[in-house]
Structure formats: structure tokens, C-alpha cells
Design a protein around this motif. Structure first.
Motif, PDB file in Angstrom:
ATOM      1  N   UNK A 138       8.341  -1.879   1.292  1.00  0.00           N
ATOM      2  CA  UNK A 138       7.469  -1.596   0.153  1.00  0.00           C
ATOM      3  C   UNK A 138       8.139  -2.032  -1.148  1.00  0.00           C
ATOM      4  N   UNK A 139       9.390  -1.678  -1.301  1.00  0.00           N
ATOM      5  CA  UNK A 139      10.133  -2.043  -2.509  1.00  0.00           C
ATOM      6  C   UNK A 139      10.286  -3.565  -2.629  1.00  0.00           C
TER       7      UNK A 139
ATOM      8  N   UNK B 290       0.817  -1.204   0.000  1.00  0.00           N
ATOM      9  CA  UNK B 290       0.000   0.000   0.000  1.00  0.00           C
ATOM     10  C   UNK B 290       0.858   1.264   0.000  1.00  0.00           C
ATOM     11  N   UNK B 291       0.272   2.370  -0.440  1.00  0.00           N
ATOM     12  CA  UNK B 291       1.003   3.643  -0.515  1.00  0.00           C
ATOM     13  C   UNK B 291       1.517   4.081   0.847  1.00  0.00           C
ATOM     14  N   UNK B 292       0.764   3.781   1.897  1.00  0.00           N
ATOM     15  CA  UNK B 292       1.192   4.160   3.242  1.00  0.00           C
ATOM     16  C   UNK B 292       2.503   3.485   3.613  1.00  0.00           C
TER      17      UNK B 292
ATOM     18  N   UNK C 286       6.129   4.909   5.058  1.00  0.00           N
ATOM     19  CA  UNK C 286       6.582   4.509   6.395  1.00  0.00           C
ATOM     20  C   UNK C 286       7.789   3.575   6.368  1.00  0.00           C
ATOM     21  N   UNK C 287       7.842   2.698   5.398  1.00  0.00           N
ATOM     22  CA  UNK C 287       8.937   1.727   5.310  1.00  0.00           C
ATOM     23  C   UNK C 287       9.245   1.443   3.848  1.00  0.00           C
TER      24      UNK C 287
END
Length: 589
Positions: free
Chosen positions: A372-373, A361-363, A367-368
């Protein structure tokens, strides 16, 4: 943990229960369920009819309200019973269908005792754990062990697993019940297994027998003496250790069985067969030797072939599971097993990776960024994407993002339960144009309610209030991928567990934009199977039911089989029918 085996000789009238109780010591979670299931499949292949009971010492009535992080997945039976995941192991190994009564909890026992007390069955007596609770336990075991199996036959053997370890206060009523039961049925009808961990400290590399000795001593102090001791260890037992355990635990050395970590669980029955377990069980129960005569030369040959095939797979298929409970594999145990079954038949080696949905998610990017990647890197390298069932709002947008990637990039996709609902939401947002659509589970005040609460279900109580159990799905479009996967029947019967559904008032408008609802319930109101046409996507399929609950090692679930095949091939109906072993008609009509 205790895993008793109750058996009833069908050639006797009425068949008295034969009880083989496997107790566990030191720690739980050392594979007692797999060992009990393996014993069951061995006896099945040697010509006996086998059923099972899983006993859990918690006060819950069933497993329906458990967090997946605490007990793993909730397994659903044909009759809608929400039970412990170990019953899934029994169904897969024994290839049989169980009922809610095959899962016994302390809650069920006390509920039954209280009902009897309120009815006046104990009028004038003080209701106590002994004998009233222990009597109900024994009555339950006897009644369930004598019920016909799903094939209509009476069980010869009923394998029962009791949760907990020896000494747990929660398990004491059950231990006492079986202590009494061994005298009730006679020692010739009672066989006790004790499954114990044999640790191997890294400092010395020497396997230790003392924990097993202590757990057996405690078991004997409770009035139960093991006939067999199953030693669980990381590596094969070191020389002389079995004899040492036999000497201190008062069993013959041949009755000390060693089960070390293996390349696959399919090798556990083969390992036990190498140690002559079935002949020793046969002798203990004084079963008729004539029952051996019609047996094939190698009763476990199909398990040998299965285990060999598992280790000979070379071509790898990379499946990514996008879920909410990825921190514990047991939360998706049946899904994982179903993928393994289908990959075995398809001839592919499964490389299964887990992605936490919230990390997509975009959030999460804010945040992390590293997680995310990594999550998106894993997803984009998938040969196939699977979104399983689940509850709650956490990770919903991440799952929708994964589904959009699968749809737009033509990556094979399979959705189960919530996975279907989110696939419909994603399609409605990005193809139909309903940007504010959602599920009432996530946003009760959303602009367009694409997924809604089923009106007949309770909104105030949780346990046992969903649409549960085996139900019929009728194919309304014969040219669908799903229909081909099942062998082009008129309908299928699969197990359900959900309380939300696609809004039937919006179905016509959604289908105008290309999404096909190819399977409905028998009333034609509930959407059970959806897919994109083969001209729009190579494999984009989702189902409202849970096909993983009927998958078997030698008979995989058709949708899972399709998921395992499509990433590495472009099959047509004729090729699929000739290349795959389609399931038998049990459950697929």
C-alpha cells in the motif's frame, strides 16, 4: 510459430499469391511477430503494398473473450474485429488498417466448413481435415490477400503469422495447408522463413545450434523446407555458428539471418537490411528490377531517424499507469506503444511505472501495508497518471482514489474507456455530492447510477456484443483541450470497445458543477470526451474510445501526445501547434 508471408505481384493479372512462410521452432514468444512486421515495413519502404493475416490455432472465433493475462490485450480494428495483439504490431509497422478477416482462427475455419456442410456443399462426401479444412484455409488466404488495402490499392505482399510452434497438434492443419499451397502457387512464389531460438547457457556462454537443427528437421518432416533461417538470440551470433546452421539445415550461409536483442524494436528492420534481406527476397520472387529505380537512396531512413531519436532522448517524463492487469505488460501493449510514440515526438524519455489499482485501496492498507505504501509513493511521484480500460469490479476503488489524487493535486490525468467512467464517478462523489453513485457494472443496486449498461447490447452473451469499431465523435465545445489536440476539427473517428456509458439523464446536472463533456456521439446521447477546463486543471482529459489503437510511431495519437507534453510544459494552442507534429487527417477529420 509460423508466420507466412503471402505476396501477390500487382503487375500480373490475376495476381497469383506469393507465399513466404516463416515458421518458428523451440519456443513461442521470441519475436516472430516483430520480425514479420519488420519484413513488412522493409518491403513497404521499398515500394511494395503490404497487408497481413494473423493465424491463431485456437478454437475461439476471436480474441474478444480472452483474459489479458493469457493472451495480452485484445486489439480492436476499424470494423469492430477483436483480434490478437500482433495485428496491432502489423498496423503500427505497416501504417495500414486491417479487418477482422485479417485474423484467422481455427474456430473461424471450422465454422466455415460446418456452414458449407450444412448448406450441402459437400453433399455425399465425408468431410475431413484433408482436403476440406485445408482447402478452406487456402481459400481464406487467397481471398484476403487479394482484397484492396485501406488506401484502395491491391496488396503486393501479405504477411501471415501462424501461432504455435512446429509440432503443435493445433497447428497441423495449417502446416499441411501451406505444404499443399507451395506446390499450388509454385516455389518461385513461395518463400519460407524459420524463426528459431539460439540459446546461450550461462554455464558455458556458448550459443547452441542444436535446437534450431531439430526444429528444422521436424519442419522438413512435415513437408516444408526453409529458405531463410532467422536466429533469435540475446547477443550477436558467435563466429562460425551461422555457417554451422547453414550446413546442417541445407540453406546458403547468407540466408541465415541473426536478430539479437536490440535497444528498441525500431532497429529490427535496420538490422535485417544490413544483412541484405530485401534484395534476396526480391531475387527469389523474381520481381522486376525496374521497381528499384524510383527508390530513395536510403529507403529505411525514417526508421533510422526514429531509432536514433529513441536513444537520444534525455528529459524524462514519469507516467504512472494504474490498472488491473499490471502483472503482464502485454495487457496494455497498445497503451504502452502509444506513450512511446508520443514521447518520441514530444522529445521526452518515457519512464513508465505500473501500479496495481487494488493496492491503492483501504483494504490493502490493512492487509499489506508495505505494498500500500509503495503504491501510493509511486503514484504521488508521477508527472502524469493514466487509467486505461478494463472490466470487472476489482481495483475500481483504487482507480477512483488515483483519479481523485490527480484531480485535487493538479497532476496531469488521462483516462481511457473505464478511465472516463471512473473519472465521472469520482467527480460526482466528491464534487457533485452523490456519495452513493457508481457504475451498474460494479454495483447494479447503487443509489445513483452514473454509469449504466448500454440498453441495446446483449446482457447474456459476451463475445462480440460490445460497442465495437471505429465511430465518430463530434466536438460540441470548440474551446476544449481535446479539440486543440486534434487540430480543431469538427469531429474525429476512433475505435471503441465498451458496453457501459455515462448516464445521459444525469449529464446536465454533472456539467453544472464544472465537468465538461466536450465530445458526443453523432446522435448527441453518448458522452465520448470529458475534461476539466484549463482554469480548473492543467490537463484532466478522458475519452470513452481507445485512441491507442490508431497510434503510429511517426503519427502518435493526439490525446497521448498531450499527455506526454503537459507534465513538463504548460502549452497553449499556438505553442502546441508549432512545437508538435500533428497527425495527418487519416482518422482525424
Amino acid at each position: 510459430m509460423l508466420a507466412p508471408v503471402v505476396a501477390a505481384c500487382s503487375h500480373l493479372t490475376p495476381p497469383p499469391p506469393i507465399l513466404s512462410l516463416a515458421s518458428g521452432g523451440v519456443i513461442s514468444g521470441i519475436g516472430k511477430g516483430i520480425i514479420s512486421s519488420s519484413l513488412g515495413t522493409m518491403l513497404t519502404n521499398y515500394g511494395l503494398n503490404v497487408t497481413s493475416i494473423k493465424i491463431d490455432p485456437y478454437l475461439n472465433i476471436d480474441a474478444g473473450t480472452f483474459s489479458p493475462y493469457e493472451h495480452g490485450e485484445v486489439f480492436v480494428l476499424d470494423d469492430g474485429g477483436e483480434v490478437d495483439l500482433d495485428l496491432g504490431n502489423y498496423e503500427r509497422f505497416l501504417d495500414t488498417d486491417l479487418t477482422r478477416d485479417n485474423n484467422l482462427t481455427t474456430g473461424k475455419i471450422y465454422q466455415k466448413v460446418i456452414e458449407k456442410e450444412r448448406r450441402g456443399d459437400y453433399l455425399g462426401k465425408t468431410v475431413q481435415v484433408v482436403p476440406h479444412v485445408t482447402n478452406v484455409i487456402q481459400e481464406w488466404v487467397e481471398q484476403v490477400s487479394r482484397r484492396p488495402l485501406s488506401n484502395g490499392r491491391l496488396a503486393d505482399v501479405c504477411i501471415i503469422e501462424l501461432g504455435g510452434t512446429i509440432g503443435d497438434i493445433e497447428s497441423m492443419p495449417f502446416v499441411e495447408a501451406f505444404r499443399q499451397f507451395q506446390f499450388k502457387v509454385g516455389r518461385e512464389n513461395f518463400l519460407l522463413f524459420h524463426v528459431s531460438l539460439v540459446p546461450q547457457p550461462s554455464t558455458t556462454g556458448e550459443q547452441k545450434s542444436k535446437p534450431t537443427q531439430h526444429s528444422v528437421r521436424e519442419l522438413r518432416g512435415l513437408g516444408l523446407s526453409p529458405d531463410f533461417i532467422v536466429c533469435r538470440s540475446k547477443t550477436p551470433l558467435q563466429e562460425g555458428l551461422g555457417e554451422k546452421i547453414a550446413m546442417f539445415c541445407h540453406v546458403p550461409s547468407s540466408h541465415v539471418l541473426a536478430v539479437h536483442d536490440l535497444s528498441s524494436i525500431y532497429r529490427v528492420p535496420l538490422l535485417l537490411e544490413q544483412q541484405d534481406l530485401v534484395p534476396m527476397v526480391w531475387k527469389h520472387f523474381e520481381l522486376d528490377e525496374a521497381l528499384w529505380e524510383p527508390l530513395p537512396p536510403k529507403p529505411l531512413q525514417r526508421w533510422q531517424d526514429l531509432a536514433d531519436r529513441y536513444e537520444q532522448l534525455r528529459k524524462t517524463v514519469n507516467i504512472v499507469l494504474v490498472g488491473k492487469y499490471t502483472g503482464l505488460n502485454d495487457a496494455y501493449l497498445s497503451v504502452i506503444k502509444s506513450l512511446q510514440h508520443s514521447c518520441l515526438v514530444a522529445g521526452h524519455k518515457l519512464n513508465l511505472e505500473f501500479v496495481e489499482a487494488s493496492q491503492l485501496e483501504d483494504e490493502a492498507r490493512d492487509n499489506d501495508p508495505a505494498k500500500f505504501h509503495d503504491a501510493w509513493k509511486t503514484l504521488t511521484q508521477a508527472d502524469g497518471i493514466l487509467v486505461p480500460g478494463g472490466f470487472g469490479s476489482r481495483g475500481i476503488e483504487g482507480k477512483i482514489a488515483a483519479i481523485k489524487w490527480a484531480r485535487t493535486k493538479k497532476v496531469p490525468f488521462f483516462g481511457i474507456c473505464l478511465g472516463l467512467q471512473l473519472a465521472v464517478i469520482e467527480f460526482c462523489r466528491n464534487v457533485v455530492g452523490w456519495k452513493g453513485c457508481n457504475s451498474t457494472e460494479v454495483d447494479p443496486e447503487c443509489e445513483t447510477k452514473v454509469v449504466i449498461d448500454m440498453p441495446e447490447l446483449s446482457q447474456t452473451h459476451m463475445g462480440g456484443t460490445m460497442r465495437l469499431g471505429k465511430r465518430r465523435t463530434v466536438f460540441v465545445k470548440r474551446d476544449s483541450v481535446a479539440c486543440k489536440l486534434y487540430g480543431e476539427p469538427d469531429f474525429v473517428e476512433e475505435r471503441h470497445r465498451h458496453r457501459y456509458e455515462v448516464n445521459p439523464d444525469l449529464v446536465d446536472e454533472i456539467e453544472k458543477h464544472g465537468l465538461r463533456f466536450v465530445g458526443h456521439d453523432i446522435e448527441g446521447k453518448r458522452m465520448e470526451i470529458m475534461e476539466l477546463s484549463e482554469k480548473d486543471h492543467p490537463f484532466f482529459l478522458a475519452v470513452q474510445y481507445h485512441p491507442e489503437f490508431l497510434s503510429r510511431p511517426l503519427r502518435p495519437s493526439p490525446p497521448f501526445l498531450g499527455m506526454s507534453l503537459w507534465p513538463l510544459a504548460t502549452p497553449c494552442a499556438e505553442w502546441f501547434a508549432s512545437a508538435c507534429v500533428l497527425p495527418s487527417t487519416r482518422g482525424f477529420t
